[in-house]
Structure formats: structure tokens, C-alpha cells
Design a protein around this motif. Structure first.
Motif, PDB file in Angstrom:
ATOM      1  N   PRO A  30      -6.006  13.785  97.041  1.00  0.00           N
ATOM      2  CA  PRO A  30      -6.737  15.111  96.160  1.00  0.00           C
ATOM      3  C   PRO A  30      -5.925  16.082  96.856  1.00  0.00           C
ATOM      4  CG  PRO A  30      -8.041  14.147  97.823  1.00  0.00           C
ATOM      5  CD  PRO A  30      -6.566  12.919  98.098  1.00  0.00           C
ATOM      6  N   MET A  31      -6.510  17.631  96.192  1.00  0.00           N
ATOM      7  CA  MET A  31      -5.369  19.002  96.612  1.00  0.00           C
ATOM      8  C   MET A  31      -6.123  19.741  97.616  1.00  0.00           C
ATOM      9  SD  MET A  31      -4.663  21.604  94.465  1.00  0.00           S
ATOM     10  CE  MET A  31      -3.048  21.211  93.418  1.00  0.00           C
ATOM     11  N   ASP A  32      -5.617  20.204  98.350  1.00  0.00           N
ATOM     12  CA  ASP A  32      -6.987  20.883  99.528  1.00  0.00           C
ATOM     13  C   ASP A  32      -6.280  22.363  99.832  1.00  0.00           C
ATOM     14  OD1 ASP A  32      -8.716  21.850 101.607  1.00  0.00           O
ATOM     15  OD2 ASP A  32      -8.859  19.662 103.056  1.00  0.00           O
ATOM     16  N   MET A  33      -6.969  23.392 100.652  1.00  0.00           N
ATOM     17  CA  MET A  33      -6.712  24.698 100.933  1.00  0.00           C
ATOM     18  C   MET A  33      -7.093  25.546 102.006  1.00  0.00           C
ATOM     19  SD  MET A  33      -7.270  28.049  98.426  1.00  0.00           S
ATOM     20  CE  MET A  33      -6.345  27.460  97.255  1.00  0.00           C
ATOM     21  N   ALA A  34      -6.188  25.999 103.015  1.00  0.00           N
ATOM     22  CA  ALA A  34      -6.785  26.295 104.425  1.00  0.00           C
ATOM     23  C   ALA A  34      -6.418  27.737 104.381  1.00  0.00           C
ATOM     24  CB  ALA A  34      -6.382  25.181 105.187  1.00  0.00           C
ATOM     25  N   ILE A  60      -3.021  28.183 102.282  1.00  0.00           N
ATOM     26  CA  ILE A  60      -2.104  27.535 102.009  1.00  0.00           C
ATOM     27  C   ILE A  60      -2.589  26.096 101.116  1.00  0.00           C
ATOM     28  CG2 ILE A  60      -2.034  25.601 104.161  1.00  0.00           C
ATOM     29  CD1 ILE A  60       0.917  24.675 104.107  1.00  0.00           C
ATOM     30  N   THR A  61      -1.884  25.587  99.851  1.00  0.00           N
ATOM     31  CA  THR A  61      -2.507  24.707  98.736  1.00  0.00           C
ATOM     32  C   THR A  61      -1.402  23.723  98.888  1.00  0.00           C
ATOM     33  OG1 THR A  61      -3.858  26.649  97.665  1.00  0.00           O
ATOM     34  CG2 THR A  61      -3.792  24.324  96.701  1.00  0.00           C
ATOM     35  N   TYR A  62      -2.388  22.077  99.376  1.00  0.00           N
ATOM     36  CA  TYR A  62      -2.019  21.140  99.697  1.00  0.00           C
ATOM     37  C   TYR A  62      -2.328  19.829  99.191  1.00  0.00           C
ATOM     38  CZ  TYR A  62      -4.273  20.186 103.414  1.00  0.00           C
ATOM     39  OH  TYR A  62      -5.811  20.730 104.411  1.00  0.00           O
ATOM     40  N   ASN A  63      -1.402  19.077  98.674  1.00  0.00           N
ATOM     41  CA  ASN A  63      -2.507  17.972  98.581  1.00  0.00           C
ATOM     42  C   ASN A  63      -2.547  16.736  99.746  1.00  0.00           C
ATOM     43  OD1 ASN A  63      -2.305  17.200  95.320  1.00  0.00           O
ATOM     44  ND2 ASN A  63      -0.877  18.644  94.666  1.00  0.00           N
ATOM     45  N   ARG A  64      -2.778  15.999 100.059  1.00  0.00           N
ATOM     46  CA  ARG A  64      -3.551  14.768 101.289  1.00  0.00           C
ATOM     47  C   ARG A  64      -3.344  13.428 100.840  1.00  0.00           C
ATOM     48  NH1 ARG A  64      -8.623  16.546 103.174  1.00  0.00           N
ATOM     49  NH2 ARG A  64      -7.492  15.634 105.198  1.00  0.00           N
ATOM     50  N   PRO A  65      -2.290  13.115 101.058  1.00  0.00           N
ATOM     51  CA  PRO A  65      -2.119  12.107 100.813  1.00  0.00           C
ATOM     52  C   PRO A  65      -2.639  10.943 101.335  1.00  0.00           C
ATOM     53  CG  PRO A  65      -0.311  12.660 101.167  1.00  0.00           C
ATOM     54  CD  PRO A  65      -1.264  13.709 100.975  1.00  0.00           C
ATOM     55  N   ASN A  88       2.571  15.350  95.367  1.00  0.00           N
ATOM     56  CA  ASN A  88       2.844  15.999  94.393  1.00  0.00           C
ATOM     57  C   ASN A  88       3.725  16.581  94.427  1.00  0.00           C
ATOM     58  OD1 ASN A  88       1.151  13.487  93.303  1.00  0.00           O
ATOM     59  ND2 ASN A  88      -1.303  14.795  94.044  1.00  0.00           N
ATOM     60  N   GLU A  89       2.959  18.582  93.992  1.00  0.00           N
ATOM     61  CA  GLU A  89       3.572  19.511  93.959  1.00  0.00           C
ATOM     62  C   GLU A  89       3.969  19.510  95.733  1.00  0.00           C
ATOM     63  OE1 GLU A  89       1.283  18.983  92.202  1.00  0.00           O
ATOM     64  OE2 GLU A  89       1.077  19.732  90.588  1.00  0.00           O
ATOM     65  N   ALA A  90       5.243  20.621  95.706  1.00  0.00           N
ATOM     66  CA  ALA A  90       4.853  21.247  97.188  1.00  0.00           C
ATOM     67  C   ALA A  90       3.552  21.614  97.399  1.00  0.00           C
ATOM     68  CB  ALA A  90       6.597  21.924  97.263  1.00  0.00           C
ATOM     69  N   PRO A  91       3.371  22.321  98.528  1.00  0.00           N
ATOM     70  CA  PRO A  91       2.660  23.242  98.576  1.00  0.00           C
ATOM     71  C   PRO A  91       2.711  24.360  99.010  1.00  0.00           C
ATOM     72  CG  PRO A  91       3.160  20.917 100.371  1.00  0.00           C
ATOM     73  CD  PRO A  91       4.407  21.693  99.659  1.00  0.00           C
ATOM     74  N   GLU A  92       2.188  25.177  98.578  1.00  0.00           N
ATOM     75  CA  GLU A  92       1.850  26.765  98.433  1.00  0.00           C
ATOM     76  C   GLU A  92       1.480  27.356  99.110  1.00  0.00           C
ATOM     77  OE1 GLU A  92       1.889  30.261  94.769  1.00  0.00           O
ATOM     78  OE2 GLU A  92       1.934  28.533  93.922  1.00  0.00           O
ATOM     79  N   ALA A 157      -5.341   8.005 115.438  1.00  0.00           N
ATOM     80  CA  ALA A 157      -4.465   8.254 113.803  1.00  0.00           C
ATOM     81  C   ALA A 157      -5.482   9.234 112.619  1.00  0.00           C
ATOM     82  CB  ALA A 157      -4.163   7.055 113.278  1.00  0.00           C
ATOM     83  N   ILE A 158      -5.020  10.673 111.928  1.00  0.00           N
ATOM     84  CA  ILE A 158      -5.184  11.119 111.071  1.00  0.00           C
ATOM     85  C   ILE A 158      -5.380  10.456 109.274  1.00  0.00           C
ATOM     86  CG2 ILE A 158      -4.976  13.143 110.058  1.00  0.00           C
ATOM     87  CD1 ILE A 158      -3.143  14.154 113.043  1.00  0.00           C
ATOM     88  N   GLU A 159      -6.279   9.972 109.325  1.00  0.00           N
ATOM     89  CA  GLU A 159      -6.410   9.208 108.086  1.00  0.00           C
ATOM     90  C   GLU A 159      -5.341   9.702 107.174  1.00  0.00           C
ATOM     91  OE1 GLU A 159      -6.329   6.448 105.210  1.00  0.00           O
ATOM     92  OE2 GLU A 159      -6.524   5.865 107.408  1.00  0.00           O
ATOM     93  N   ASN A 160      -5.611  11.353 106.226  1.00  0.00           N
ATOM     94  CA  ASN A 160      -5.327  11.973 105.317  1.00  0.00           C
ATOM     95  C   ASN A 160      -4.165  13.030 105.810  1.00  0.00           C
ATOM     96  OD1 ASN A 160      -7.346  10.548 104.046  1.00  0.00           O
ATOM     97  ND2 ASN A 160      -6.109  11.297 102.526  1.00  0.00           N
ATOM     98  N   PHE A 161      -2.913  13.672 105.621  1.00  0.00           N
ATOM     99  CA  PHE A 161      -2.252  14.454 105.687  1.00  0.00           C
ATOM    100  C   PHE A 161      -3.288  15.499 105.551  1.00  0.00           C
ATOM    101  CE2 PHE A 161       0.303  17.947 104.770  1.00  0.00           C
ATOM    102  CZ  PHE A 161       1.084  18.111 105.311  1.00  0.00           C
ATOM    103  N   SER A 162      -3.045  16.422 106.682  1.00  0.00           N
ATOM    104  CA  SER A 162      -4.198  17.220 106.650  1.00  0.00           C
ATOM    105  C   SER A 162      -2.979  18.525 107.540  1.00  0.00           C
ATOM    106  CB  SER A 162      -4.789  17.506 107.640  1.00  0.00           C
ATOM    107  OG  SER A 162      -5.874  16.135 107.275  1.00  0.00           O
TER     108      SER A 162
END
Length: 190
Positions: A30-34, A60-65, A88-92, A157-162
Motif C-alpha cells: 500500500p501507498m502511504d504519505m507522511a 513524502i509519498t512511498y509504498n510500504r512492502p 513499486n515507484e521510487a518515493p517522491e 521488528a518493523i513489519e512494513n517499511f515505514s
């Protein structure tokens, strides 16, 4: 009369078929934004008193594997190679104001954020090459800045890249990036 009913039925079927839309399944990352300040866009609209006269510093907009039981750094994400910092796409990353990161001045604007992780440090790459899938088309000539930060270990451990931001002082924030038991802290100042 029967011909007109048949014609109407065929026409209705043709219109329905022409307007049908097929949606692909949900993305597994899923895509996330901070933002910094946190929830800036929401507060700007619904709670302007909360942000006062502060301007946004960064988004920042990024995808969270997900980790999904895998070994991440050094295995799934190889050490010493350019990585898109997510999936997916490189974070912007968008800087609303000119900022300084690791002694490098970066002008306000949008950049792709890539990294080169190693066991002890990450090199962050701010690239003018937006809209790239992964780091497959990475072109070093389009680097705007490179900054190196030390690796830290997360206690859990952090389950999803954040990616998250935290306030340090009135003109400085820290961007944290973490996945599995690996974290980096990136100070950003105005």
C-alpha cells in the motif's frame, strides 16, 4: 414490435459492455504519505489553529512492502546497491521550502528518494528523475544531493517499511526510515 425490442436489447447490451470497467486486484504494497508537520494537509483544512502560521516543510509519498518473515537487508534488499526505499515507484519527496540535510542545501521542489544501504550506513540520494519504477533506470547524473547517515537498530521488528517525521526544534525535524530491525534518522533543517 419484436424487432424493436430485440434491437433495444442488443443496444443496451452493447452500451453496458462498452461501459464495463475491470479493476485489477489490490496492490500488496500500500501507498502511504507522511508530512512534517504531521497531518499538515488535514490540519490546514480542518484544524488551522493547530498549525498556526507554520508552513509545511516536507511530504513524502512511498509504498510500504511487508517483511512477511523474510530477511530484509543484505538479502531481499542487497547491500551496496541502489534501492528505491520501499516498493513499486521510487518515493517522491517534496520540500516546500529550501532545506539542509547532512550539510547539503536542497532547493524546494520534488525529488525521487533512493538509497544505497549497507550494514553500517545508508546513502540517501535525492534525484531529479521523478516517476521511475524502482531504481532500474537510476541515472547518477540526475542526482541533486547525496547524504550519508548511520544505521541504527530498532528494538522491535518493523513489519512494513515505514517513514515518519518527528519535531526536533522550531527549525529542525528528523525523518525516520525503518524496516525489520534497521532504522536511519535523517535530520532536516530550514
Amino acid at each position: 414490435m419484436k424487432k424493436s425490442h430485440l434491437l433495444f436489447g442488443l443496444l443496451s447490451l452493447a452500451i453496458t459492455t462498452a461501459n464495463a470497467q475491470t479493476f485489477r486486484g489490490l496492490d500488496k504494497t500500500p501507498m502511504d504519505m507522511a508530512y512534517y508537520p504531521d497531518d499538515y494537509a488535514h490540519d490546514r483544512k480542518f484544524a488551522p489553529a493547530k498549525i498556526g502560521t507554520d508552513k509545511a516543510m516536507v511530504r513524502i509519498t512511498y509504498n510500504r512492502p511487508a517483511k512477511n518473515g523474510r530477511d530484509i537487508f543484505g538479502k531481499l534488499v542487497p547491500y551496496g546497491k541502489v534501492w528505491r526505499a520501499g516498493a513499486n515507484e521510487a518515493p517522491e519527496i517534496k520540500f516546500y521550502q529550501d532545506v539542509t540535510i547532512g550539510g547539503k542545501r536542497i532547493k524546494a521542489g520534488n525529488y525521487a528518494l533512493l538509497t544505497i544501504p549497507t550494514e553500517t550506513e545508508w546513502t540517501l540520494i535525492f534525484s531529479s528523475d521523478l516517476d521511475q519504477w524502482g531504481a532500474y533506470s537510476y541515472n547518477e547524473a540526475l542526482d541533486v544531493a547525496r547524504v550519508t547517515v548511520p544505521v541504527q537498530k530498532s528494538e522491535t521488528a518493523i513489519e512494513n517499511f515505514s517513514i515518519q517525521f518527528a519535531k526536533k526544534d522550531a527549525k529542525t525535524a528528523t525523518m525516520y526510515m525503518g524496516w525489520d530491525t534497521t532504522m536511519v534518522a535523517i535530520p532536516i533543517s530550514l
